[in-house]
Design a protein around this motif. Structure first.
Motif, PDB file in Angstrom:
ATOM      1  N   SER A  51       0.812  -1.227   0.000  1.00 31.98           N
ATOM      2  CA  SER A  51       0.000   0.000   0.000  1.00 31.98           C
ATOM      3  C   SER A  51       0.835   1.262   0.000  1.00 31.98           C
ATOM      4  N   GLY A  52       2.150   1.106  -0.033  1.00 28.19           N
ATOM      5  CA  GLY A  52       3.031   2.269  -0.028  1.00 28.19           C
ATOM      6  C   GLY A  52       3.140   2.947   1.318  1.00 28.19           C
ATOM      7  N   LYS A  53       2.864   2.208   2.398  1.00 30.20           N
ATOM      8  CA  LYS A  53       2.949   2.771   3.738  1.00 30.20           C
ATOM      9  C   LYS A  53       4.057   2.098   4.530  1.00 30.20           C
ATOM     10  N   SER A  54       4.414   2.698   5.652  1.00 28.75           N
ATOM     11  CA  SER A  54       5.483   2.176   6.502  1.00 28.75           C
ATOM     12  C   SER A  54       4.897   1.415   7.675  1.00 28.75           C
ATOM     13  N   ALA A  55       5.214   0.129   7.759  1.00 28.21           N
ATOM     14  CA  ALA A  55       4.748  -0.669   8.896  1.00 28.21           C
ATOM     15  C   ALA A  55       5.346  -0.137  10.200  1.00 28.21           C
ATOM     16  N   HIS A  56       6.597   0.323  10.135  1.00 28.01           N
ATOM     17  CA  HIS A  56       7.249   0.864  11.327  1.00 28.01           C
ATOM     18  C   HIS A  56       6.493   2.085  11.841  1.00 28.01           C
ATOM     19  N   GLU A  57       6.072   2.957  10.951  1.00 24.40           N
ATOM     20  CA  GLU A  57       5.319   4.143  11.372  1.00 24.40           C
ATOM     21  C   GLU A  57       3.955   3.764  11.926  1.00 24.40           C
ATOM     22  N   LEU A  58       3.307   2.785  11.311  1.00 28.46           N
ATOM     23  CA  LEU A  58       2.003   2.352  11.796  1.00 28.46           C
ATOM     24  C   LEU A  58       2.093   1.804  13.217  1.00 28.46           C
ATOM     25  N   LEU A  59       3.189   1.138  13.525  1.00 31.69           N
ATOM     26  CA  LEU A  59       3.344   0.523  14.842  1.00 31.69           C
ATOM     27  C   LEU A  59       3.856   1.487  15.893  1.00 31.69           C
ATOM     28  N   SER A  60       4.618   2.504  15.492  1.00 34.37           N
ATOM     29  CA  SER A  60       5.339   3.311  16.482  1.00 34.37           C
ATOM     30  C   SER A  60       4.926   4.772  16.545  1.00 34.37           C
ATOM     31  N   ALA A  61       4.225   5.284  15.567  1.00 37.51           N
ATOM     32  CA  ALA A  61       4.047   6.741  15.524  1.00 37.51           C
ATOM     33  C   ALA A  61       2.657   7.157  15.070  1.00 37.51           C
ATOM     34  N   ARG A  62       1.635   6.467  15.553  1.00 40.38           N
ATOM     35  CA  ARG A  62       0.275   6.877  15.249  1.00 40.38           C
ATOM     36  C   ARG A  62      -0.592   6.761  16.498  1.00 40.38           C
ATOM     37  N   TRP A  63      -1.648   7.571  16.547  1.00 41.74           N
ATOM     38  CA  TRP A  63      -2.615   7.531  17.628  1.00 41.74           C
ATOM     39  C   TRP A  63      -1.941   7.642  18.995  1.00 41.74           C
ATOM     40  N   ASP A  64      -2.227   6.722  19.908  1.00 42.20           N
ATOM     41  CA  ASP A  64      -1.679   6.823  21.262  1.00 42.20           C
ATOM     42  C   ASP A  64      -0.153   6.790  21.268  1.00 42.20           C
ATOM     43  N   SER A  65       0.448   6.026  20.365  1.00 35.10           N
ATOM     44  CA  SER A  65       1.914   5.958  20.306  1.00 35.10           C
ATOM     45  C   SER A  65       2.507   7.348  20.154  1.00 35.10           C
ATOM     46  N   LEU A  66       1.898   8.148  19.304  1.00 38.23           N
ATOM     47  CA  LEU A  66       2.386   9.502  19.070  1.00 38.23           C
ATOM     48  C   LEU A  66       2.215  10.371  20.305  1.00 38.23           C
ATOM     49  N   TRP A  67       1.134  10.158  21.029  1.00 40.90           N
ATOM     50  CA  TRP A  67       0.911  10.950  22.237  1.00 40.90           C
ATOM     51  C   TRP A  67       1.907  10.606  23.339  1.00 40.90           C
ATOM     52  N   TYR A  68       2.289   9.344  23.465  1.00 41.21           N
ATOM     53  CA  TYR A  68       3.307   9.001  24.456  1.00 41.21           C
ATOM     54  C   TYR A  68       4.631   9.678  24.135  1.00 41.21           C
ATOM     55  N   VAL A  69       4.977   9.735  22.859  1.00 36.58           N
ATOM     56  CA  VAL A  69       6.205  10.423  22.450  1.00 36.58           C
ATOM     57  C   VAL A  69       6.099  11.917  22.742  1.00 36.58           C
ATOM     58  N   ARG A  70       4.924  12.485  22.550  1.00 37.45           N
ATOM     59  CA  ARG A  70       4.732  13.905  22.849  1.00 37.45           C
ATOM     60  C   ARG A  70       4.920  14.184  24.336  1.00 37.45           C
ATOM     61  N   VAL A  71       4.464  13.259  25.177  1.00 36.84           N
ATOM     62  CA  VAL A  71       4.681  13.428  26.616  1.00 36.84           C
ATOM     63  C   VAL A  71       6.172  13.439  26.919  1.00 36.84           C
ATOM     64  N   VAL A  72       6.921  12.539  26.284  1.00 37.15           N
ATOM     65  CA  VAL A  72       8.371  12.501  26.483  1.00 37.15           C
ATOM     66  C   VAL A  72       9.008  13.804  26.020  1.00 37.15           C
ATOM     67  N   ALA A  73       8.589  14.309  24.876  1.00 39.84           N
ATOM     68  CA  ALA A  73       9.233  15.473  24.275  1.00 39.84           C
ATOM     69  C   ALA A  73       8.824  16.787  24.933  1.00 39.84           C
ATOM     70  N   TYR A  74       7.553  16.932  25.281  1.00 43.51           N
ATOM     71  CA  TYR A  74       7.039  18.234  25.718  1.00 43.51           C
ATOM     72  C   TYR A  74       6.491  18.245  27.135  1.00 43.51           C
ATOM     73  N   GLY A  75       6.355  17.078  27.755  1.00 44.44           N
ATOM     74  CA  GLY A  75       5.802  17.027  29.095  1.00 44.44           C
ATOM     75  C   GLY A  75       4.285  17.041  29.092  1.00 44.44           C
ATOM     76  N   TYR A  76       3.717  17.082  30.278  1.00 47.80           N
ATOM     77  CA  TYR A  76       2.267  16.965  30.424  1.00 47.80           C
ATOM     78  C   TYR A  76       1.515  18.273  30.216  1.00 47.80           C
ATOM     79  N   ASP A  77       2.234  19.353  29.945  1.00 41.91           N
ATOM     80  CA  ASP A  77       1.539  20.597  29.623  1.00 41.91           C
ATOM     81  C   ASP A  77       1.146  20.664  28.152  1.00 41.91           C
ATOM     82  N   PHE A  78       1.564  19.684  27.376  1.00 41.92           N
ATOM     83  CA  PHE A  78       1.271  19.701  25.933  1.00 41.92           C
ATOM     84  C   PHE A  78      -0.222  19.526  25.683  1.00 41.92           C
TER      85      PHE A  78
END
Length: 394
Positions: A51-78
């Motif tokens: 489908s021309g998509k990245s399995a790695h991105e689907l598993l690691s950087a979408r939906w809740d996964s992305l929000w956990y990374v945002r907490v790491v990067a910006y803290g809970y004020d994000f």
């Protein structure tokens, strides 16, 4: 036996021998669990590539996964403004997984998202081991193996391979409940604290600890024991809710409102309404033509099946702490308001519901049980790829 083992005290040698025996017994469950999950990831990789998509991105950087990374990067004020104008706060996500992602990224060259994938992979194996241990304890070795494999092959099992918190929570919950069932009270209380720092449904582990302590105390009184619960039981009961309650209290202070956590969940459209929103969702399906009627009937059948499985768990005479845990997970998943598509994922930690099937497969002929597991695993792999390439888990 190695020289180091020979030099160890007799008690330590016995423990080491017991650990080796436990690993040998659990090895088939862990290997089969890993094989099922590898099949799921492979199916996703092939489908995503086509489908021309990245399995790695689907598993690691979408939906809740992305929000956990945002907490790491910006803290809970994000906060993030959604397309519909809602302000979504990061405080909806409990802290243990982002803590692990931040710590792992600090000591390795991996990104927080990739650390999340590693945590999920290792936690999935730990969860499979915990499920095996519970199944073996209650119904024998084959039932333990079947329970671990069935959990891996759930339709939404692909979540276990994502940078989500479900695998981590299930590992902590499974071993926490196992500690309750075997009377390891301090371990049970500690694991309950960690589970409560992982997901809101950590309250289910607290329920298991409290029910286990109450039953053990009542059994002790029947046996003629003097006084109240033993000190370790009291400590376990006291500390069990500290992870979950501690985070909710912290959110209250951070937002300046005692019930600030409810406001945070409300901003995401989540809450607990006893299942009213879910009932309305099903009812609305019947007003959307033949396709809607079919969907509504399918949801009613699914709910009936869920109730039937819960009844089977009771009739199976599962221990009360296990039933308490499964009951709280199920009620919180089904009776909460919010996006319907999340409910199968929210039911993922409710592994005791799989025990009736696991026991039935354990008693079946090996060829028949193997055929059922193979079909289930292949179906799970295909559905997982279809799910993540489509709407996926929000």
């Amino acid at each position: 036996m190695t020289d180091l083992a020979m030099d160890a005290p007799p008690k330590a040698r016995r423990r080491l021998s017991a650990m080796r025996g436990a690993v040998r017994r659990a090895a088939p469950a862990l290997l089969l669990y890993a094989a099922v999950r590898a099949l799921g990831v492979a199916a996703l990789a092939v489908s995503a590539g086509a489908s021309g998509k990245s399995a790695h991105e689907l598993l690691s950087a979408r939906w809740d996964s992305l929000w956990y990374v945002r907490v790491v990067a910006y803290g809970y004020d994000f906060e993030k403004v959604a397309d519909d104008g809602r302000v979504l706060p990061a405080k909806a996500f409990f802290p243990l997984l982002p803590w692990l992602e931040k710590a792992g990224s600090a000591v390795t060259s991996l990104s927080p998202a990739d650390v999340g994938l590693v945590v999920s992979a290792l936690a999935g194996l730990a969860a499979a081991a915990g499920l095996y241990a519970i199944g073996e304890l209650l119904y024998g070795r084959r039932a333990g193996i079947m329970l671990a494999v069935l959990w891996a092959a759930l339709p939404v099992g692909i979540v276990q391979s994502m940078a989500y918190s479900e695998s981590l929570f299930t590992a902590l919950a499974a071993w926490g409940v196992y500690a309750v069932l075997t009377g390891r009270w301090l371990c049970a209380g500690t694991l309950s604290v960690l589970a409560g720092l992982t997901r809101p449904v950590g309250a289910a582990v607290v329920a298991a600890v409290w029910v286990g302590v109450w039953l053990a105390w009542r059994e002790g009184r029947r046996g003629g024991a003097d006084g109240g619960p033993r000190p370790r039981m009291v400590i376990a009961a006291v500390i069990a809710p500290l992870g979950w309650v501690g985070y909710v209290v912290w959110v209250g202070f951070a937002t300046g409102k005692p019930l600030g956590y409810l406001d945070v969940q409300g901003a995401w459209g989540n809450g607990f309404d006893g299942g009213w929103a879910f009932a309305r969702f099903i009812a609305e399906k019947f007003g959307n033509g033949p396709a809607g009627v079919a969907a509504g009937l399918g949801l009613l059948v699914a709910m009936g099946l869920l109730v039937w499985v819960c009844v089977l768990c009771v009739r199976q005479r599962q221990p009360w702490p296990l039933l308490a845990y499964a009951g709280v997970v199920t009620v919180l998943a089904v009776a909460a308001s919010g996006y319907f598509g999340s409910k199968p994922r929210l039911l993922l930690p409710a592994f005791p519901l799989l025990l009736p099937v696991a026991v039935a497969l354990a008693r079946a002929r090996p060829a028949r049980a193997a055929a059922v597991l193979v079909v289930t695993a292949v179906t799970s792999a295909a559905y997982g790829a279809f799910w993540l390439l489509g709407s996926g888990p929000p």
